[in-house]
Every structure is written in structure tokens, then in C-alpha cells.
Scaffold this active site. Structure first.
Site, mmCIF file in Angstrom:
data_model
loop_
_atom_site.group_PDB
_atom_site.id
_atom_site.type_symbol
_atom_site.label_atom_id
_atom_site.label_comp_id
_atom_site.label_asym_id
_atom_site.label_seq_id
_atom_site.Cartn_x
_atom_site.Cartn_y
_atom_site.Cartn_z
ATOM 1 N N TYR A 127 35.687 43.073 66.781
ATOM 2 C CA TYR A 127 34.814 43.948 66.423
ATOM 3 C C TYR A 127 35.267 44.303 64.629
ATOM 4 O O TYR A 127 34.955 44.747 63.487
ATOM 5 C CB TYR A 127 34.826 45.277 66.808
ATOM 6 N N SER A 147 33.437 51.084 59.272
ATOM 7 C CA SER A 147 33.770 51.684 60.363
ATOM 8 C C SER A 147 35.576 52.125 60.316
ATOM 9 O O SER A 147 36.203 51.279 59.639
ATOM 10 C CB SER A 147 33.826 50.876 61.663
#
Length: 246
Positions: free
Chosen positions: A143, A130
Site C-alpha cells: 500500500y 495517504s
């Protein structure tokens, strides 16, 4: 000989779209996830094989490696996800641990288990990380940290296997509007999940990312795409997104 691929997290979103793309390219796809009903339906649709597997459970991953057998052309490490968007001062550390278990340890566990089969086939492993791995943002420490750690797997493996017949690649998506990512992140709060994409003209779809994954995974054996960052045009950077108002 039929080429084979494993796609983890194949029950929805990017994983399901990737399985469909690879099947259209002639791969027999092992659709891997926890939700059996979904992967069985997907496998039937694309002529693949459903493999129930929780990547955090060693026994499940051992069974996956057995299902793979001695050769594997492509591994797509897609299983992962985000939980919560709280500042560090209010962090839910159980959620952080869960994100690390899936995004990092689960990914490492699957990769380690099927690496001999990838080497035998001179295959490729694609990690779906990501743009959250690029830098921290408010509420993203858990995250961002998990995805940065997953990126470290990519970078270390590529160095460790530099003289081996396997390609180690990374796809780093930005803003992707899938049916579950933000909904899971916000504990099923549909309104809050949808607000992430409010006003953004044409965020990426799961199919956009799957198309990029399939491209990276199917380059010739001597071509390695180290990292491909893919964002919607409206997202110039992680913190700078064009939104249409009014």
C-alpha cells in the site's frame, strides 16, 4: 454556468462525503464508482449524476470522459484502497497488483482522460493519497508503494503543467475511521478492522477529509495547495498514535 465536479470512489466514505460537500457548494457532481445502487442513491440525494465506472477498465473511463464533456472544474481522484497487512516475506502479490491498478494506473487513466476538460475550465485536480506515501511501515509495503507512486503522479504533473491553467493538488490523510477502509483491507474481518482505531480518541471522519478536499479544490485559480496533510490530533506521526487504555 453550473460548475461541475467528478468524484471517483463516491460510493462510500471520503468519496461520498466529498460529493455532498461539493454539491452544497453549488457543484453538479458526477458520482463515480462501480456500485451503481449506492451512487444512484447519492446522486438523487445531492442532485448529481451517477456514472458507473471501474477506473481500471479503459472502456469505462472513456465513457466517463464522454459524460464529462468539454469542461470540468474539479476532479477528485479518490478511488483507491488498501489490501492486506502482511510482511514482504508473506506478500500477496496479486493484492499488490490490484492496489497498483486502482491507486496508480486507474488514477492516471482517469486524469489523462479528463485533462482536456480541466484545462478548458481552468480547473483543479485533487489526488487523495495517504500519509502511507511518506514512508514504509511493517506490513505496508504494498500500500505504501502504491500511494508513493500516486504521489509521483502529482509531483510530475505539477511540473509538466506548470504553464497550463490547471491546479494539481494533493490531500494526504492519516488515520480516518470510515465504514469500509480497514474492513476491505482485512477481507471483511470486522474485529481486526475495528482494532486499528481501538483507544484512539477522535480519529478523523470522512467528513473531516471531505471538508479539506473541498477547501483545497475551491481556492482561487492562482492558488495551488501543493499538499495538505491531515491527521487526527492523536496521531503525531504515522508510527506514533496516542491510545487511551483501561
Amino acid at each position: 454556468m453550473t460548475r461541475t465536479a467528478v468524484v471517483t470512489g463516491a460510493s462510500s466514505g471520503i468519496g461520498a462525503a466529498t460529493a455532498r460537500h461539493l454539491a452544497r457548494l453549488g457543484f453538479h457532481v458526477l458520482c463515480v464508482a462501480r456500485r451503481v445502487d449506492r451512487i444512484e442513491a447519492l446522486a438523487q440525494e445531492i442532485g448529481g449524476t451517477a456514472v458507473e465506472c471501474d477506473v481500471t477498465l479503459p472502456g469505462d473511463v472513456d465513457a466517463l470522459a464522454e459524460a464529462v464533456g468539454g469542461r470540468l472544474d474539479i476532479l477528485v481522484n479518490n478511488a483507491g484502497g488498501a489490501l492486506g497487512l502482511e510482511p514482504v516475506s508473506d506478500a500477496d502479490l496479486d493484492a499488490w497488483e490490484q492496489m497498483y491498478q486502482v491507486n496508480v494506473l486507474g488514477t492516471a487513466r482517469v486524469t489523462k482522460a479528463v485533462l482536456p476538460a480541466l484545462l478548458a475550465a481552468e480547473g483543479a485536480v485533487v489526488f487523495v493519497t495517504s500519509t502511507a506515501a511518506d514512508a514504509g511501515y511493517e506490513g505496508g509495503a504494498g500500500y505504501c508503494g502504491a500511494k508513493a507512486a500516486e504521489r509521483a503522479l502529482v509531483q510530475s504533473m505539477r511540473l509538466e503543467l506548470f504553464d497550463q491553467p490547471v491546479r494539481v493538488c494533493e490531500i494526504s490523510p492519516g488515520m480516518v475511521h470510515t465504514e469500509e477502509f480497514s474492513l476491505t483491507r482485512f477481507g471483511g474481518d470486522a474485529e481486526r478492522a475495528e482494532s486499528v482505531y481501538e483507544g484512539v480518541p477522535d480519529p478523523l471522519s470522512a467528513d473531516d477529509v471531505a471538508d479539506a478536499i473541498a477547501y483545497v479544490a475551491t481556492r482561487p485559480p492562482h492558488v495551488n495547495i501543493d499538499r495538505l496533510t491531515i491527521r487526527p490530533r492523536a496521531q503525531a506521526a504515522q508510527h506514533k498514535v496516542h491510545r487511551v487504555t483501561g
